[in-house]
Design an enzyme around this catalytic site. Structure first.
Site, mmCIF file in Angstrom:
data_model
loop_
_atom_site.group_PDB
_atom_site.id
_atom_site.type_symbol
_atom_site.label_atom_id
_atom_site.label_comp_id
_atom_site.label_asym_id
_atom_site.label_seq_id
_atom_site.Cartn_x
_atom_site.Cartn_y
_atom_site.Cartn_z
ATOM 1 N N ASP A 57 0.869 -1.171 0.000
ATOM 2 C CA ASP A 57 0.000 0.000 0.000
ATOM 3 C C ASP A 57 0.906 1.221 0.000
ATOM 4 O O ASP A 57 2.131 1.097 0.155
ATOM 5 C CB ASP A 57 -0.916 0.006 1.232
ATOM 6 C CG ASP A 57 -2.228 0.754 0.982
ATOM 7 O OD1 ASP A 57 -2.165 1.989 0.812
ATOM 8 O OD2 ASP A 57 -3.292 0.106 0.955
ATOM 9 N N ASP A 59 4.119 1.160 -4.758
ATOM 10 C CA ASP A 59 3.166 1.839 -5.635
ATOM 11 C C ASP A 59 2.855 0.944 -6.822
ATOM 12 O O ASP A 59 3.752 0.606 -7.608
ATOM 13 C CB ASP A 59 3.779 3.163 -6.105
ATOM 14 C CG ASP A 59 2.816 4.023 -6.906
ATOM 15 O OD1 ASP A 59 1.699 3.550 -7.214
ATOM 16 O OD2 ASP A 59 3.178 5.169 -7.227
ATOM 17 N N TYR A 115 -14.081 5.310 -13.021
ATOM 18 C CA TYR A 115 -14.170 4.064 -12.262
ATOM 19 C C TYR A 115 -14.821 2.971 -13.100
ATOM 20 O O TYR A 115 -14.329 1.836 -13.164
ATOM 21 C CB TYR A 115 -14.957 4.298 -10.978
ATOM 22 C CG TYR A 115 -14.928 3.132 -10.020
ATOM 23 C CD1 TYR A 115 -13.782 2.848 -9.292
ATOM 24 C CD2 TYR A 115 -16.048 2.320 -9.842
ATOM 25 C CE1 TYR A 115 -13.748 1.775 -8.400
ATOM 26 C CE2 TYR A 115 -16.024 1.250 -8.964
ATOM 27 C CZ TYR A 115 -14.869 0.989 -8.242
ATOM 28 O OH TYR A 115 -14.831 -0.081 -7.369
ATOM 29 N N LYS A 142 -12.756 -0.460 -14.239
ATOM 30 C CA LYS A 142 -13.145 -1.782 -13.776
ATOM 31 C C LYS A 142 -13.550 -2.690 -14.929
ATOM 32 O O LYS A 142 -13.345 -3.904 -14.881
ATOM 33 C CB LYS A 142 -14.271 -1.655 -12.742
ATOM 34 C CG LYS A 142 -13.795 -1.055 -11.421
ATOM 35 C CD LYS A 142 -12.628 -1.836 -10.827
ATOM 36 C CE LYS A 142 -12.192 -1.328 -9.482
ATOM 37 N NZ LYS A 142 -11.077 -2.110 -8.890
ATOM 38 N N ILE A 150 -19.338 -1.852 -1.665
ATOM 39 C CA ILE A 150 -18.954 -2.443 -0.387
ATOM 40 C C ILE A 150 -18.668 -1.322 0.605
ATOM 41 O O ILE A 150 -18.133 -0.272 0.239
ATOM 42 C CB ILE A 150 -17.707 -3.345 -0.554
ATOM 43 C CG1 ILE A 150 -17.940 -4.395 -1.657
ATOM 44 C CG2 ILE A 150 -17.357 -4.031 0.759
ATOM 45 C CD1 ILE A 150 -19.035 -5.389 -1.373
ATOM 46 N N THR A 206 -16.572 0.116 2.337
ATOM 47 C CA THR A 206 -15.138 0.328 2.514
ATOM 48 C C THR A 206 -14.853 1.829 2.575
ATOM 49 O O THR A 206 -15.728 2.651 2.296
ATOM 50 C CB THR A 206 -14.364 -0.256 1.325
ATOM 51 O OG1 THR A 206 -14.778 0.425 0.127
ATOM 52 C CG2 THR A 206 -14.631 -1.752 1.175
#
Length: 305
Positions: free
Chosen positions: A41, A65, A156, A160, A189, A191
């Site tokens: 991360d 990265d 996004y 995806k 989700i 998150t």
């Protein structure tokens, strides 16, 4: 190694975006089943905290990265040096940007594609030699967004969909080398990615409410983790969470048809300009967390760590 799937207790798993959310909780669940983890991360503090919770004997944290191939190659080499093998890799790192195509920050749009598509490529490129050796598994984290487009989230959606088709191509390439490739598709989700969008934009919350049922529903991290752990253990071709996402994928042409768009189109002239206004007021087209990770000196990439 034979073609038999090893138990989770025998496996070493690399997870990108492992500091929090799905990545962190999946790592904890896998560790509880006996797996050893390498987490990457950019958020050093959160990454170290997750690794410490799992335990240094079972988990190693690497600040890396996904946009940088040498960085990911360094993370894989760290996994091999620490644990001697790599059995599975989960390309989980991902971000989102806000706003219409006409007004969104081009740099933010590009950043989404860099992390969500090129990041998957870099993770695969770095991990595949070790996965060929172990006859392992590579899981690409896509989304329901690959099946069903939403206004204000074009970057996004595109990223995806690209990640999904990358997985499809990679599966064909790696079959004869004994590496299985899976693709995960989840609904929204609970998150940090979704939480941040809900906190930043009232229009995002309203958009979710206008999407045809059940497309706007938010699912728990726990349900997603259970699906991921099963997918990794069984080396599944597809991972869906919740199960109804599979049906959306099978009917994506209908969902994106003129008829399928009717439920959302009437709301776009109202919601999208308000989203653009909210983004302009924020002064950023992505979450504050993403901005901090890009500019925090503590998140500097160190492929040798």
């Amino acid at each position: 190694m034979s073609g038999q799937t090893p138990s989770l207790g025998d496996q070493v798993v690399l997870i990108t975006g492992g500091a929090r959310g799905i990545g962190a909780e999946t790592a904890k669940a896998l560790a509880a089943r006996g797996a050893r983890l390498v987490l990457t991360d950019l958020d050093r503090a959160a990454l170290d905290a997750t690794a410490a919770e799992i335990g240094e004997d079972r988990c190693h944290a690497v600040v890396a990265d996904v946009c940088d191939l040498p960085s990911m190659e360094g993370a894989v080499q760290t996994a091999l040096a620490r644990f001697g093998r790599l059995d599975a890799a989960v390309a989980n790192a991902g971000i989102a940007s806000y706003g219409s195509v006409m007004y969104t920050d081009p740099a933010a749009f590009k950043r989404v594609l860099d992390i969500n598509v090129l990041g998957v490529f870099h993770t695969a490129r770095a991990a595949l030699p070790a996965l060929v050796e172990s006859q392992g598994y590579f899981l690409v984290v896509s989304s329901l967004a690959a099946f069903a487009a939403a206004p204000g989230l074009a970057a996004y959606n595109a990223s995806k969909a690209g990640a999904e088709h990358f997985a499809n191509a990679l599966r064909l390439e790696m079959h004869h080398q004994g590496v299985k490739v899976g693709c995960a598709h989840m609904s929204w989700i609970d998150t940090p990615l979704v939480q941040d969008a809900k906190k930043d934009l009232g229009s995002f919350n309203e958009l979710l409410g206008k999407l045809p049922y059940p497309l706007g529903r938010t699912t728990s991290v726990d349900a997603c983790v259970k699906a991921f752990v099963k997918g990794i253990e069984k080396r599944q071709r597809h991972v869906y969470c919740p199960g109804w996402v599979r049906g959306i994928g099978l009917n994506r042409n209908v969902v994106n048809s003129a008829a399928g768009s009717r439920a959302v189109l009437p709301h776009v002239p109202d919601i999208l300009p308000r989203m653009d206004a909210e983004v302009a007021a924020l002064g950023r087209s992505t979450s504050a967390r993403n901005i901090a990770n890009e500019h925090d000196p503590a998140a500097a990439v160190d492929p040798q760590e």
